[in-house]
Structures are given as structure tokens and as C-alpha cells.
Motif scaffolding. Structure first.
Motif, PDB file in Angstrom:
ATOM      1  N   ASP A   8      49.043 -32.172  -3.584  1.00 40.59           N
ATOM      2  CA  ASP A   8      49.339 -32.030  -2.158  1.00 40.59           C
ATOM      3  C   ASP A   8      50.490 -31.051  -1.927  1.00 40.59           C
ATOM      4  N   GLU A   9      51.502 -31.127  -2.814  1.00 37.12           N
ATOM      5  CA  GLU A   9      52.594 -30.146  -2.697  1.00 37.12           C
ATOM      6  C   GLU A   9      52.079 -28.734  -2.935  1.00 37.12           C
ATOM      7  N   ALA A  10      51.186 -28.613  -3.904  1.00 35.41           N
ATOM      8  CA  ALA A  10      50.615 -27.292  -4.180  1.00 35.41           C
ATOM      9  C   ALA A  10      49.844 -26.777  -2.979  1.00 35.41           C
ATOM     10  N   ARG A  11      49.109 -27.690  -2.342  1.00 32.16           N
ATOM     11  CA  ARG A  11      48.369 -27.292  -1.139  1.00 32.16           C
ATOM     12  C   ARG A  11      49.340 -26.801  -0.074  1.00 32.16           C
ATOM     13  N   ARG A  12      50.431 -27.546   0.089  1.00 34.87           N
ATOM     14  CA  ARG A  12      51.368 -27.148   1.142  1.00 34.87           C
ATOM     15  C   ARG A  12      52.107 -25.855   0.803  1.00 34.87           C
ATOM     16  N   LEU A  67      47.623 -35.803 -11.779  1.00 41.45           N
ATOM     17  CA  LEU A  67      47.093 -34.459 -11.595  1.00 41.45           C
ATOM     18  C   LEU A  67      48.247 -33.570 -11.165  1.00 41.45           C
ATOM     19  N   SER A  68      48.459 -32.468 -11.901  1.00 44.82           N
ATOM     20  CA  SER A  68      49.477 -31.533 -11.435  1.00 44.82           C
ATOM     21  C   SER A  68      48.872 -30.156 -11.277  1.00 44.82           C
ATOM     22  N   VAL A  69      49.337 -29.458 -10.255  1.00 39.45           N
ATOM     23  CA  VAL A  69      48.891 -28.097  -9.972  1.00 39.45           C
ATOM     24  C   VAL A  69      50.146 -27.246  -9.852  1.00 39.45           C
ATOM     25  N   ASN A  70      50.270 -26.247 -10.689  1.00 38.76           N
ATOM     26  CA  ASN A  70      51.493 -25.430 -10.717  1.00 38.76           C
ATOM     27  C   ASN A  70      52.738 -26.290 -10.906  1.00 38.76           C
ATOM     28  N   GLY A  71      52.613 -27.385 -11.662  1.00 33.76           N
ATOM     29  CA  GLY A  71      53.766 -28.246 -11.900  1.00 33.76           C
ATOM     30  C   GLY A  71      54.140 -29.142 -10.743  1.00 33.76           C
ATOM     31  N   MET A  72      53.328 -29.117  -9.696  1.00 30.82           N
ATOM     32  CA  MET A  72      53.597 -29.994  -8.546  1.00 30.82           C
ATOM     33  C   MET A  72      52.442 -30.971  -8.399  1.00 30.82           C
ATOM     34  N   THR A  73      52.571 -31.901  -7.461  1.00 26.44           N
ATOM     35  CA  THR A  73      51.405 -32.707  -7.118  1.00 26.44           C
ATOM     36  C   THR A  73      50.431 -31.791  -6.370  1.00 26.44           C
ATOM     37  N   MET A  98      61.834 -38.221  -7.312  1.00 26.72           N
ATOM     38  CA  MET A  98      61.063 -36.976  -7.219  1.00 26.72           C
ATOM     39  C   MET A  98      60.930 -36.331  -8.583  1.00 26.72           C
ATOM     40  N   ALA A  99      62.072 -36.221  -9.280  1.00 27.11           N
ATOM     41  CA  ALA A  99      62.055 -35.615 -10.613  1.00 27.11           C
ATOM     42  C   ALA A  99      61.162 -36.421 -11.543  1.00 27.11           C
ATOM     43  N   GLU A 100      61.203 -37.727 -11.372  1.00 28.65           N
ATOM     44  CA  GLU A 100      60.360 -38.586 -12.207  1.00 28.65           C
ATOM     45  C   GLU A 100      58.886 -38.335 -11.916  1.00 28.65           C
ATOM     46  N   ALA A 101      58.588 -38.224 -10.634  1.00 25.74           N
ATOM     47  CA  ALA A 101      57.204 -37.992 -10.245  1.00 25.74           C
ATOM     48  C   ALA A 101      56.700 -36.682 -10.840  1.00 25.74           C
ATOM     49  N   ARG A 102      57.564 -35.668 -10.787  1.00 25.23           N
ATOM     50  CA  ARG A 102      57.197 -34.375 -11.360  1.00 25.23           C
ATOM     51  C   ARG A 102      56.857 -34.532 -12.837  1.00 25.23           C
ATOM     52  N   ALA A 103      57.782 -35.223 -13.542  1.00 25.36           N
ATOM     53  CA  ALA A 103      57.595 -35.388 -14.982  1.00 25.36           C
ATOM     54  C   ALA A 103      56.270 -36.094 -15.243  1.00 25.36           C
ATOM     55  N   ALA A 104      55.991 -37.099 -14.398  1.00 27.61           N
ATOM     56  CA  ALA A 104      54.771 -37.870 -14.614  1.00 27.61           C
ATOM     57  C   ALA A 104      53.536 -37.031 -14.317  1.00 27.61           C
ATOM     58  N   THR A 105      53.678 -36.041 -13.412  1.00 27.05           N
ATOM     59  CA  THR A 105      52.483 -35.295 -13.060  1.00 27.05           C
ATOM     60  C   THR A 105      52.357 -33.999 -13.858  1.00 27.05           C
ATOM     61  N   ALA A 106      53.276 -33.731 -14.749  1.00 26.19           N
ATOM     62  CA  ALA A 106      53.176 -32.496 -15.503  1.00 26.19           C
ATOM     63  C   ALA A 106      53.113 -32.769 -17.009  1.00 26.19           C
ATOM     64  N   PRO A 107      52.021 -33.404 -17.424  1.00 29.60           N
ATOM     65  CA  PRO A 107      51.953 -33.793 -18.835  1.00 29.60           C
ATOM     66  C   PRO A 107      51.368 -32.709 -19.736  1.00 29.60           C
ATOM     67  N   GLY A 108      50.787 -31.681 -19.155  1.00 32.48           N
ATOM     68  CA  GLY A 108      50.017 -30.728 -19.957  1.00 32.48           C
ATOM     69  C   GLY A 108      50.875 -29.701 -20.645  1.00 32.48           C
ATOM     70  N   PRO A 109      50.238 -28.741 -21.291  1.00 40.52           N
ATOM     71  CA  PRO A 109      50.961 -27.654 -21.929  1.00 40.52           C
ATOM     72  C   PRO A 109      51.743 -26.830 -20.905  1.00 40.52           C
ATOM     73  N   GLY A 125      43.967 -30.808  -3.226  1.00 44.93           N
ATOM     74  CA  GLY A 125      44.722 -31.736  -2.395  1.00 44.93           C
ATOM     75  C   GLY A 125      43.974 -32.159  -1.149  1.00 44.93           C
ATOM     76  N   LEU A 126      42.664 -31.995  -1.167  1.00 48.40           N
ATOM     77  CA  LEU A 126      41.851 -32.414  -0.021  1.00 48.40           C
ATOM     78  C   LEU A 126      41.355 -33.845  -0.206  1.00 48.40           C
ATOM     79  N   GLU A 127      41.450 -34.332  -1.441  1.00 48.25           N
ATOM     80  CA  GLU A 127      41.004 -35.681  -1.757  1.00 48.25           C
ATOM     81  C   GLU A 127      42.143 -36.317  -2.564  1.00 48.25           C
ATOM     82  N   THR A 128      42.384 -37.602  -2.354  1.00 48.26           N
ATOM     83  CA  THR A 128      43.463 -38.250  -3.088  1.00 48.26           C
ATOM     84  C   THR A 128      42.881 -39.125  -4.183  1.00 48.26           C
ATOM     85  N   PRO A 129      43.199 -38.815  -5.446  1.00 47.55           N
ATOM     86  CA  PRO A 129      42.680 -39.624  -6.551  1.00 47.55           C
ATOM     87  C   PRO A 129      43.173 -41.059  -6.441  1.00 47.55           C
ATOM     88  N   THR A 130      42.372 -41.999  -6.940  1.00 47.95           N
ATOM     89  CA  THR A 130      42.797 -43.390  -6.899  1.00 47.95           C
ATOM     90  C   THR A 130      43.453 -43.809  -8.212  1.00 47.95           C
TER      91      THR A 130
END
Ligand SMILES: Nc1ncnc2c1ncn2[C@@H]1O[C@H](COP(=O)(O)OP(=O)(O)OP(=O)(O)O)[C@@H](O)[C@H]1O
Ligand SMILES: [Mg+2]
Lengths: 315, 270
Positions: B85-89, B77-83, B1-12, B68-73
Motif C-alpha cells: 500500500d505504501e508502494a502504491r501511494r 509482501l514487500s514492494v520496493n522495501g515498503m508495504t 514502523m521499523a519493525e513492520a518494514r523489517a517484517a515485510t522485507a525478508p527477501g534478497p 496494493g489493490l487487494e489486501t492479503p489475509t
């Protein structure tokens, strides 16, 4: 009011057709009676007449058909005979009859009101069971893929079995486990009425468009919330459309269920009438059933209008 | 999970939305449709970012990915530091669809109350919030009306109120004013800008109109189709405070010109 005119024209047309059909249908009986009274019939002997159609007989003896519309046991009763019978077995029986509600305190078992009431009770209980069952099945079908694949084919197959063949079996089976009276008839009614409700409700619950559902996803709504706040309200117009079909089917089920039992009800009246050649009784029971059906459908239509207006959907 | 976060939060660090090499291919009956290809974008907190581009360039698709209505192939993509879909939830955003999409059996007030009911706001607070956002979009007094009793523009405003009701920090709007006439549109643009200025929300806004994009945005993202991709990102030097007549200023016209050039370049590419 203007819509009344075409309705009246159609009714009058049907009545005229009916009156015209009466002498043709009753020709053999009428002419036999006329012969007994001393008239000369063309052709003169019963043997010659045997193979002639009612229409031919009526056309050859136009002057002797006077009694056609007032026979005791006509093949086809005239409208006014049916009307008189309906009057006699409703208002007249209940108000003036010894067994009527006015003198005995309970409905007479010779009156159509009494028998209509029995049929109505079975119809309504069957309708209630069938509708609830139909709605529950539809909810299951929409929410579970397994149910979608497994229930629908069986529901369709169930409706291909002729109810007239099935009804006696249902009654016998239930009787053998000690259930009789209203319930077996209600079961037959429910059997006929659940199906339109399933079909209509499945369609209604699936009516929300992708955007309506996406909106719910953006709120991260639970399945239950999507059901109560989106799917269910969206299905209401579909539900009412199918309830109208279901209530009519329920009535048919109740009548069919009354045929083999002979313990009252419009169905029992019809069958008894046919045993004793009382066509007037059959026809009046038939009309009572039609009036009942129209009334029931109208009540649902009324509830539909009220509900949709309260929901702001019907403009 | 932590790895996934790191991978999805590359921006500033202050990026609300951060996309890296985002790909989305729809599998359709006529073969694959490349709706998004290699999209890189960071949106910082409090920015007003417009997406502009010809029809079918993937603006809606990108917004739906963020939601989070469409899943990229492909890509991250991170939203508020989450994926996404997590942001949507976690109910991170309010979304305004291209059509108003009000539920016809609910009154205007009932429609705005819908997200509050779903998110479990206390009853008293619901009423207060409904009244407040309806006021905000100039629909006070229409709470008890049904959608069909309102004009298209009013319905669209109600749908904006609905997205504002629960006060998410992020607002995603897909051509919310596309169907409205110029004058109503101007007014709503002004109101939206004021709302953004006052609340400090982050807004992602899809439009077809160059003046609208320039007037509203701190940044304009120009996209082009087949495959859908970003061809230009234009920072706006306009001040936060923007009266309508700023559209006649030289700066405004220069930015509009650049956007138009960007759009044209995207077309020449094909
Ligand atoms: N669910 C889907 N299935 C298949 N293809 C899709 C789907 N959604 C979008 N597309 C395709 O993806 C591409 C991008 O569509 P998108 O809706 O994102 O465009 P857009 O930029 O929003 O266009 P417009 O300005 O007309 O709204 C289009 O070619 C479209 O046909
Ligand atoms: Mg779009």
C-alpha cells in the motif's frame, strides 16, 4: 422529414377527436341558445333535458349543433377558438395593441408573452436553485456514508407531500418574513426539481466501474481528483437526463406557485380564466405552458448533444 | 514502523517484490474462496517475470496484491522495501489492466495525460511525455482521437502508453495482449521486450499463452488453482536479445515443454 409524417398524423387525429368532442361537451348550452332562437329541441323542456348526457342530446339534435364551435363561453372551446385567442394575446396584442410592446415599449399585461415571461423567470431561477442543490446533495451522498443514509429518505419523503398543498404554505411563510415576488415561486420550483437531479446525479457519480476506480487508485489519486477526473465526467449523461425532467418539474412548480398569488404568470392566467368561466383563456394559457415546456426541454436536449459531442461520448 | 518494514522485507537485497507465505481468502456469499495460498516469490530488479496458469488460479489476484489493490489475509509482501500500500501511494508502478479501460470522454492523448495530471507533472513536460510514449507504442498521430475511433488493439496500446507515461520502475501487466490477434500480439511482444531491454524496468506479466511467456520472460511462474499457488518457477536461459524466430530454437521449445509439463502437473494435483 420522414419522421414528420407520423407526428402530423397523430396531431390531426387529436384535432379531429377534439372537434368531435366539442358539440358533445357544449350540447346543453348550444341547444338552449337554439331554443331561444325558436328551434324545437328533443326533448322539448329544460327539465327533461337536465339529466340527459351531452352525448344523448347531441345525437338527438344533430341539426342544431352549428353554434357549438363558436360559443362565447364554451365548456370546451374548439381548437380554432384557442388558436385565435393565442394569436390575439401574443402577436396581435403586442404588435397592434395599445399596451403592446410596439406602442408602449413594454409587454402588455394581457399578453401570453408577458405572462409566459414571468413564469419563465420563476421556472429558470427555480431550476437553477434546484439543480445546484441537487448536484451538491448528490456529491455529498456519494462521498459521505452519513449523508447517504440520512439525506435520501428525506428527499424521497419530500416528494410525497402534494405540492398543491405545500405551495400556499411556502408562499405564506415566506411572505411573513418579507419575501415575495419571484423567490417564493422559485422555491417551489426548486422543491420539485432538485429531486430528479439528486437521483440522476447519484447514479451518475456512481457509474464508474471498479476498474475505472482501481486505475485511479494505482495513481494514488486524491478523492478530489477522482471526483473531477472520473466521477463528474462519467455523470454527465445522467445529469442531462435528469435536468430534462427537472426543468419540466420546475415549470409545474412555477405555475402552481402562481395560482394563489395572482400577480401574473401563466398559472395566474389559468386561475383567472376559471374564475370568470373563460375557458378559451385557460386553454390558451395551457398551450402556452406546453409550448414553453417543450422549448425548455429542447434547449436542454440541445445542450446535451453539444456537450456529449464535445466530450467525444456521442458518436 | 521499523519493525513492520523489517517484517515485510525478508527477501534478497535487490528484490523489488518479495512475497512470503502470502494468503488471500475472499469471503463470498458462497463461502470463502482461497485465491492465494502460501505464495513465496522474489522478483529482482530488472527481471521480466511471467505468471501463467489456468483461469481462476489467482494470477490477477497476486498482481493486484502487489499493486496494493487487494489486501492479503496472511503472509508478508514487500514492494520496493515498503508495504504494497505504501508502494502504491509512492506511485511505484504502472498497471495495465486486462481490458484497456480508457476513459471514453478523454482523447487518446488525454487518457495518457491523466496520470501526469494527477501526479502533478509540469504542463510542458506532460505534452512531451505524452508524445514520447505514444510514439513508443506506435500511436503518434492518434493523440486527438477518441477511444471509440480506435481498434481494440490500438486501445490496448494506448493503455500501455498510459502506464508508461510516468516512468515507474515497475510495470504490472494483466494479460495486456489477451484480446489481440496473433500478428499484432507478436509485434507488441517484440516492442515490449525492446522497451524492457532499453529501460531496465522490472515487469510482472500475466498471460495464458505459453509461447508468449517463454518469449518474454527471464522467469516463468507457473500457478495452479484451488487454492491458487505457485507450482513451478522456471528460469529462462534465453539471451536478452530475442528475435521473433528464437521461438523455433530448441532451447525455446524445451522451456515451453517444461512450462506445459508444469501446467499439466498442476491439473493432475486436483
Ligand atoms: N473480488 C473478488 N471477490 C471474490 N472472489 C474473487 C474476487 N476476485 C477474484 N476472486 C476469486 O479468486 C480466484 C482467483 O481469481 P483471479 O482473478 O486472480 O484468477 P486469474 O488467475 O486471474 O484468472 P483468469 O486467467 O481467468 O483471469 C477465482 O476463483 C475468483 O473467483
Ligand atoms: Mg485474471
Amino acid at each position: 422529414m420522414r419522421s414528420l409524417v407520423p407526428v402530423l398524423v397523430v396531431v390531426l387525429g387529436l384535432l379531429a377527436l377534439w372537434y368531435a368532442a366539442v358539440p358533445v361537451m357544449n350540447a346543453a348550452e348550444t341547444l338552449t341558445r337554439a331554443e331561444r332562437a325558436g328551434a324545437v329541441i328533443d326533448p322539448p323542456t329544460a327539465v327533461e333535458r337536465r339529466d340527459l348526457s351531452g352525448l344523448t342530446l347531441a345525437l338527438r339534435n344533430p341539426g342544431l349543433l352549428g353554434e357549438s364551435w363558436s360559443l362565447e363561453r364554451p365548456r370546451l372551446p374548439a381548437p380554432h377558438q384557442v388558436a385565435a385567442e393565442i394569436w390575439a394575446t401574443t402577436w396581435d396584442e403586442e404588435v397592434n395593441g395599445r399596451r403592446g410592446i410596439v406602442q408602449s415599449g413594454s409587454f402588455s399585461n394581457r399578453s401570453l408573452i408577458y405572462h409566459g415571461g414571468i413564469t419563465l423567470a420563476a421556472t429558470l431561477s427555480g431550476f437553477l436553485i434546484g439543480s445546484i442543490l441537487g448536484i451538491l446533495l448528490a456529491v455529498g451522498i456519494v462521498h459521505s456514508r452519513t449523508m447517504d443514509l440520512s439525506v435520501m429518505p428525506w428527499a424521497i419523503v419530500s416528494q410525497t407531500v402534494p405540492i398543491v398543498a405545500l405551495a400556499p404554505m411556502i408562499i405564506v411563510v415566506l411572505y411573513s418574513v418579507g419575501v415575495q415576488g419571484l423567490l417564493p415561486k422559485a422555491v417551489i420550483s426548486a422543491y420539485l426539481s432538485f429531486f430528479p437531479v439528486v437521483v440522476g446525479m447519484v447514479k451518475g457519480l456512481r457509474a464508474p466501474e471498479r476498474m475505472d476506480l482501481d486505475l485511479m487508485r494505482t495513481y494514488s489519486a486524491s478523492r478530489g481528483q477522482v471526483f473531477w477526473k472520473l466521477r463528474l465526467p462519467a455523470s454527465v449523461p445522467y445529469l442531462f437526463a435528469s435536468l430534462k425532467i427537472a426543468i419540466a418539474a420546475s415549470l409545474v412548480g412555477a405555475i402552481v406557485g402562481e395560482l394563489p398569488v395572482q400577480k401574473g404568470g401563466l398559472g395566474a392566467r389559468m386561475l383567472a380564466g376559471s374564475y370568470y368561466g373563460q375557458t378559451v383563456q385557460i386553454w390558451s394559457a395551457l398551450f402556452a405552458a406546453a409550448v414553453l415546456a417543450a422549448l425548455l426541454v429542447w434547449v436542454i436536449g440541445w445542450a446535451e448533444r453539444r456537450t456529449l459531442r464535445a466530450m467525444g461520448v456521442a458518436g | 514502523m521499523a519493525e513492520a518494514r523489517a517484517a515485510t522485507a525478508p527477501g534478497p537485497a535487490d528484490a523489488v517484490i518479495s512475497a512470503r507465505g502470502l494468503d488471500l481468502t475472499f469471503q463470498t456469499a458462497d463461502g470463502p474462496v482461497h485465491a492465494l495460498k502460501g505464495v513465496d516469490l522474489d522478483i529482482r530488479r530488472g527481471e521480466f517475470v511471467s505468471f501463467i496458469g489456468p483461469s481462476g488460479c489467482g494470477k490477477t489476484t497476486f498482481l493486484r496484491c502487489i499493486a496494493g489493490l487487494e489486501t492479503p489475509t496472511g503472509g508478508t509482501l514487500s514492494v520496493n522495501g515498503m508495504t504494497a500500500d505504501e508502494a502504491r501511494r509512492s506511485r511505484a508502478y504502472g498497471y495495465v489492466f486486462q481490458a484497456a479501460g480508457l476513459y471514453p470522454w478523454r482523447t487518446i492523448g488525454g487518457n495518457v495525460r491523466l496520470p501526469l495530471e494527477i501526479m502533478g507533472f509540469p504542463r510542458a513536460e506532460r505534452d512531451e511525455r505524452v508524445a514520447r510514449v505514444l510514439e513508443l507504442v506506435d500511436l503518434a498521430g492518434f493523440e486527438k482521437k477518441f477511444p471509440w475511433q480506435l481498434s481494440g488493439g490500438m486501445q490496448q496500446r494506448a493503455s500501455i502508453a498510459r502506464a508508461l507515461a510516468f516512468d515507474a520502475d515497475l510495470l504490472l501487466m494483466d494479460e495486456p495482449f489477451g484480446a489481440l490477434d496473433e500478428i499484432v500480439r507478436d509485434r507488441l511482444n517484440e516492442e515490449l521486450l525492446r522497451l524492457w531491454d532499453r529501460t531496465g524496468k522490472t515487469i510482472g506479466f500475466v498471460t495464458h499463452s505459453i509461447p508468449e511467456a517463454v518469449y518474454l520472460s527471464t522467469r516463468i511462474v507457473v500457478m495452479s488453482p484451488r487454492p491458487g499457488r505457485i507450482t513451478d518457477v522456471i528460469d529462462s536461459p534465453l539471451p536478452r536479445e530475442r528475435p521473433l524466430d528464437i521461438r523455433d530454437s530448441r532451447e525455446f521449445i524445451e522451456i515451453a515443454h517444461r512450462v506445459r509439463e508444469g501446467l499439466r502437473a498442476g491439473h493432475v494435483d486436483e
